[in-house]
Write an enzyme that holds these catalytic residues in place. Structure first.
Site, PDB file in Angstrom:
ATOM      1  N   HIS A 145       7.694 -26.806  -1.132  1.00  0.00           N
ATOM      2  CA  HIS A 145       7.062 -27.964  -1.772  1.00  0.00           C
ATOM      3  C   HIS A 145       5.880 -27.562  -2.642  1.00  0.00           C
ATOM      4  O   HIS A 145       5.111 -28.415  -3.078  1.00  0.00           O
ATOM      5  CB  HIS A 145       6.659 -28.976  -0.695  1.00  0.00           C
ATOM      6  CG  HIS A 145       7.844 -29.508   0.034  1.00  0.00           C
ATOM      7  ND1 HIS A 145       8.387 -30.751  -0.213  1.00  0.00           N
ATOM      8  CD2 HIS A 145       8.650 -28.931   0.964  1.00  0.00           C
ATOM      9  CE1 HIS A 145       9.452 -30.930   0.552  1.00  0.00           C
ATOM     10  NE2 HIS A 145       9.634 -29.827   1.273  1.00  0.00           N
ATOM     11  N   GLU A 174       0.821  -1.208   0.000  1.00  0.00           N
ATOM     12  CA  GLU A 174       0.000   0.000   0.000  1.00  0.00           C
ATOM     13  C   GLU A 174       0.858   1.262   0.000  1.00  0.00           C
ATOM     14  O   GLU A 174       0.409   2.320  -0.420  1.00  0.00           O
ATOM     15  CB  GLU A 174      -0.898  -0.002   1.244  1.00  0.00           C
ATOM     16  CG  GLU A 174      -2.361   0.119   0.890  1.00  0.00           C
ATOM     17  CD  GLU A 174      -3.282  -0.068   2.077  1.00  0.00           C
ATOM     18  OE1 GLU A 174      -4.145  -0.952   1.973  1.00  0.00           O
ATOM     19  OE2 GLU A 174      -3.159   0.630   3.087  1.00  0.00           O
ATOM     20  N   LYS A 223     -14.020   0.581  -3.346  1.00  0.00           N
ATOM     21  CA  LYS A 223     -15.023   0.956  -2.336  1.00  0.00           C
ATOM     22  C   LYS A 223     -16.124   1.803  -2.962  1.00  0.00           C
ATOM     23  O   LYS A 223     -17.302   1.586  -2.709  1.00  0.00           O
ATOM     24  CB  LYS A 223     -14.364   1.768  -1.212  1.00  0.00           C
ATOM     25  CG  LYS A 223     -13.468   0.984  -0.292  1.00  0.00           C
ATOM     26  CD  LYS A 223     -13.097   1.876   0.894  1.00  0.00           C
ATOM     27  CE  LYS A 223     -11.940   1.338   1.679  1.00  0.00           C
ATOM     28  NZ  LYS A 223     -11.444   2.275   2.667  1.00  0.00           N
TER      29      LYS A 223
HETATM   30  O1  PA5 Z   1      -3.219   1.559   5.860  1.00  0.00           O
HETATM   31  C1  PA5 Z   1      -4.376   1.955   5.757  1.00  0.00           C
HETATM   32  O2  PA5 Z   1      -4.669   3.135   5.990  1.00  0.00           O
HETATM   33  C2  PA5 Z   1      -5.535   1.043   5.386  1.00  0.00           C
HETATM   34  O3  PA5 Z   1      -5.147  -0.184   4.964  1.00  0.00           O
HETATM   35  C3  PA5 Z   1      -6.452   0.899   6.577  1.00  0.00           C
HETATM   36  O4  PA5 Z   1      -5.739   0.357   7.647  1.00  0.00           O
HETATM   37  C4  PA5 Z   1      -7.658   0.009   6.279  1.00  0.00           C
HETATM   38  O5  PA5 Z   1      -8.247   0.387   5.072  1.00  0.00           O
HETATM   39  C5  PA5 Z   1      -8.677   0.119   7.404  1.00  0.00           C
HETATM   40  O6  PA5 Z   1      -9.116   1.431   7.535  1.00  0.00           O
HETATM   41  P1  PA5 Z   1      -9.916   1.928   8.796  1.00  0.00           P
HETATM   42  O7  PA5 Z   1      -9.048   1.736   9.987  1.00  0.00           O
HETATM   43  O8  PA5 Z   1     -10.195   3.364   8.529  1.00  0.00           O
HETATM   44  O9  PA5 Z   1     -11.175   1.106   8.879  1.00  0.00           O
END
Ligand code: PA5
Length: 444
Positions: free
Chosen positions: A307, A286, A421
Site C-alpha cells: 500500500h 556490505e 568514520k
Molecule cells: O560486518 C561488519 O564487520 C560491520 O558491519 C560491523 O559489524 C559493525 O561496523 C560493528 O563493528 P564492531 O563490532 O567492531 O563495533
C-alpha cells in the site's frame, strides 16, 4: 527447512541457470579451499558443526544468571553486532512480548549504540529507572564510536545506580580476544567477556556469542538455532543447483543482475521477519557493494508495503527483482469466523485461516509482479522456530559468500564503511586526524 518454491523461470531459463554452474563451482572452491579473497574470515563456514561446547555452556549459564538478575537487558552494538539478535527476537518472540502479563513476561531486550541520538539514550535511561538492568556491550573492534559512546553513558549509569562491584556483575562484554579499547576496559574492570572469533566478520557473527549470548539471556533456544545451522551447513556443502537452494539462489540473483536487475527486494508476509530483512540487507550490502559492483539490497513488509511501494513495483522502472519469504506454518493460527448478517461482506472467507488469506496475497502479488516484469524468487521457511532461523542465517551467509565471489569481489571486507568514520573523527577533532581535518576544512 528452507526450500525454493519459485525460481523466476520466465526470466531465467533452466539453460541459463545451468550456465551459471561452472561459476558457482568456482566460487564454492574459493570458499571451501580457503583460497579466495578475504579467506582469513571464513570462521563462520564450519562454526555450527564445530561450535565450542564449553563456550556454549558458559553462554547458557551466564544468560540464565543475567535473566535471573535483570528485567531489562540493554544490548549495545551496531551493524553485525546487533542485527542478528534483533532479527531473532522479532521472529521468535511473541509479537507483543513487552506487553505480556507479568507471569509470562520474558527478559526485555532493548538496543542501544546503533545510532548517536541523545534523545534515544536519554529516553532509554528514563525507562531503566525502577527496573533491574543488565548490559551486554558488543563490538568486535572495540573502537566503533556509536556503541562506545552508548557504553560510556550506560556504564556510568550502571555504576552510579548499583555501585562499581554490582554493576560489574551486570555488565557482559563481547569483543576481540586481545585488541581494542573495549577489551582493555573489560580486563581492567574484570567484566565477564565473550570473544568474537578473529576469523568471523561482524555481519557473519550471529551464530557466535555476538548473537547467541543476548538470545540465550532472553530465553531463546540457541542450541536449536545451532542445530538448524548445522543442517544448513550439510545442505549447502555440495554444488548442485537442484538440491542446494542457497547456491540456486546465488546463481539466480547473479543471472538476474546480468539482465540489469540491480535491486533485490526481500519481502516477507510476517511482520516478525522485518528485522531478518534488516540483517539480510547488511549481509549482502556490505559483502557485495564494492568496486562499483553489487545488487542494492532493499526489504519490505507485505502486504503492508504493497500500500506504499506496490504501485512502483508493479509499474515503475524495471530494475527490481523480488525474493519472497513464505512461512509454511507461522507461529500462531487464527480462523476467520462467519458473522451473522455478513455486514462487512467477508463471510466468503469464513472457515479459512489468516494464513490462507496471507498466502493467497503472496500468490496474487507474485502473479501480478511477474506479469508486470518483476522476476520473483520464492523461499519457503518451514516455520518461525529457532531451528529454521538458524538454518536461514547460515543459508544466507553461504549464498552471500558465493554471490560476492560470482561478482568478483571480496565478500568479507568493508573498506567503504571507514570513509564516513575517518571524516567524522577529523571533523570532531580526534587526535591523529589533524591532516584530514584541514583537507576537509578546505572543502576537498
Ligand atoms: O560486518 C561488519 O564487520 C560491520 O558491519 C560491523 O559489524 C559493525 O561496523 C560493528 O563493528 P564492531 O563490532 O567492531 O563495533
Amino acid at each position: 527447512m528452507i526450500h525454493m518454491f519459485e525460481r523466476a523461470e520466465s526470466f531465467v531459463s533452466a539453460e541459463e541457470l545451468e550456465m551459471q554452474l561452472p561459476f558457482v563451482r568456482a566460487a564454492h572452491e574459493l570458499i571451501h579451499s580457503g583460497r579466495g579473497a578475504g579467506s582469513d574470515f571464513l570462521g563462520w563456514l564450519r562454526l555450527p558443526q564445530e561450535y565450542d561446547r564449553a563456550e556454549l555452556r558458559r553462554i547458557l549459564e551466564t544468560g540464565k544468571r543475567i535473566a535471573e538478575t535483570a528485567e531489562i537487558l540493554v544490548v549495545i552494538g551496531i551493524g553485525g553486532s546487533y542485527l542478528g539478535a534483533r532479527a531473532a527476537l522479532s521472529m521468535l518472540r511473541h509479537s507483543f512480548a513487552e506487553l505480556l502479563p507479568r507471569d509470562r513476561l520474558p527478559l526485555q531486550v532493548v538496543f542501544a549504540g546503533h545510532q548517536m541520538s541523545g534523545t534515544y539514550l536519554t529516553d532509554l535511561l528514563e525507562v531503566l529507572d525502577g527496573r533491574e538492568v543488565a548490559v551486554n556491550v558488543i563490538s568486535k573492534s572495540g573502537t566503533t564510536t556509536e556503541p562506545a559512546l552508548a557504553f560510556r553513558v550506560l556504564e556510568a549509569y550502571m555504576q552510579k545506580r548499583y555501585g562499581r562491584a554490582e554493576a560489574a556483575k551486570r555488565i557482559v562484554v563481547t569483543t576481540d580476544r586481545s585488541r581494542g579499547a573495549l577489551r582493555d576496559l573489560a580486563n581492567a574492570v574484570g567484566y565477564e567477556t565473550f570473544v568474537v572469533p578473529d576469523d568471523v566478520g561482524g555481519r557473519f557473527s550471529v551464530l557466535t556469542p555476538v548473537g547467541l549470548f543476548p538470545l540465550a539471556a532472553a530465553g531463546i533456544d540457541v542450541e536449536a538455532m545451532l542445530s538448524g545451522a548445522q543442517v544448513a551447513q550439510d545442505d549447502t556443502a555440495r554444488v548442485d543447483l537442484d538440491e542446494n537452494h542457497a547456491y540456486a539462489y546465488a546463481a539466480l540473483r547473479h543471472a538476474l543482475r546480468q539482465k540489469g536487475k540491480l535491486v533485490e527486494l526481500l519481502v516477507s508476509y510476517e511482520p516478525g521477519l522485518h528485522y531478518v530483512g534488516e540483517w539480510w540487507k547488511q549481509l549482502f550490502g556490505e559483502s557485495e557493494g564494492k568496486d562499483h559492483k553489487g545488487i542494492w539490497p532493499a526489504s519490505a513488509d507485505f502486504s503492508t508495503d504493497l500500500h506504499s511501494l506496490g504501485q512502483y513495483i508493479q509499474e515503475g522502472r524495471r530494475f527490481i527483482f523480488e525474493t519472497a519469504l513464505r512461512v509454511r506454518t507461522p507461529r500462531r493460527s487464527l480462523v476467520i469466523e462467519a458473522l451473522p448478517g455478513d455486514a462487512d461482506g467477508l463471510n466468503y472467507l469464513a472457515g479459512k485461516t489468516m494464513q490462507d488469506v496471507n498466502d493467497t496475497a503472496l500468490q496474487a502479488t507474485m502473479l501480478a509482479h511477474v506479469r508486470g516484469g518483476v522476476p520473483n524468487i520464492g523461499l519457503e521457511l518451514a516455520n518461525m522456530g529457532p531451528e529454521t532461523l538458524g538454518y536461514l542465517f547460515y543459508f544466507f551467509e553461504k549464498a552471500c559468500a558465493v554471490s560476492a565471489y560470482l561478482q568478483g569481489v571480496n565478500p568479507f571486507d568493508q573498506p567503504g564503511v571507514e570513509a564516513y568514520k575517518t571524516n567524522m573523527f577529523a571533523l570532531l577533532g580526534k587526535p591523529g586526524y589533524e591532516d584530514l581535518r584541514s583537507v576537509l576544512a578546505k572543502g576537498r
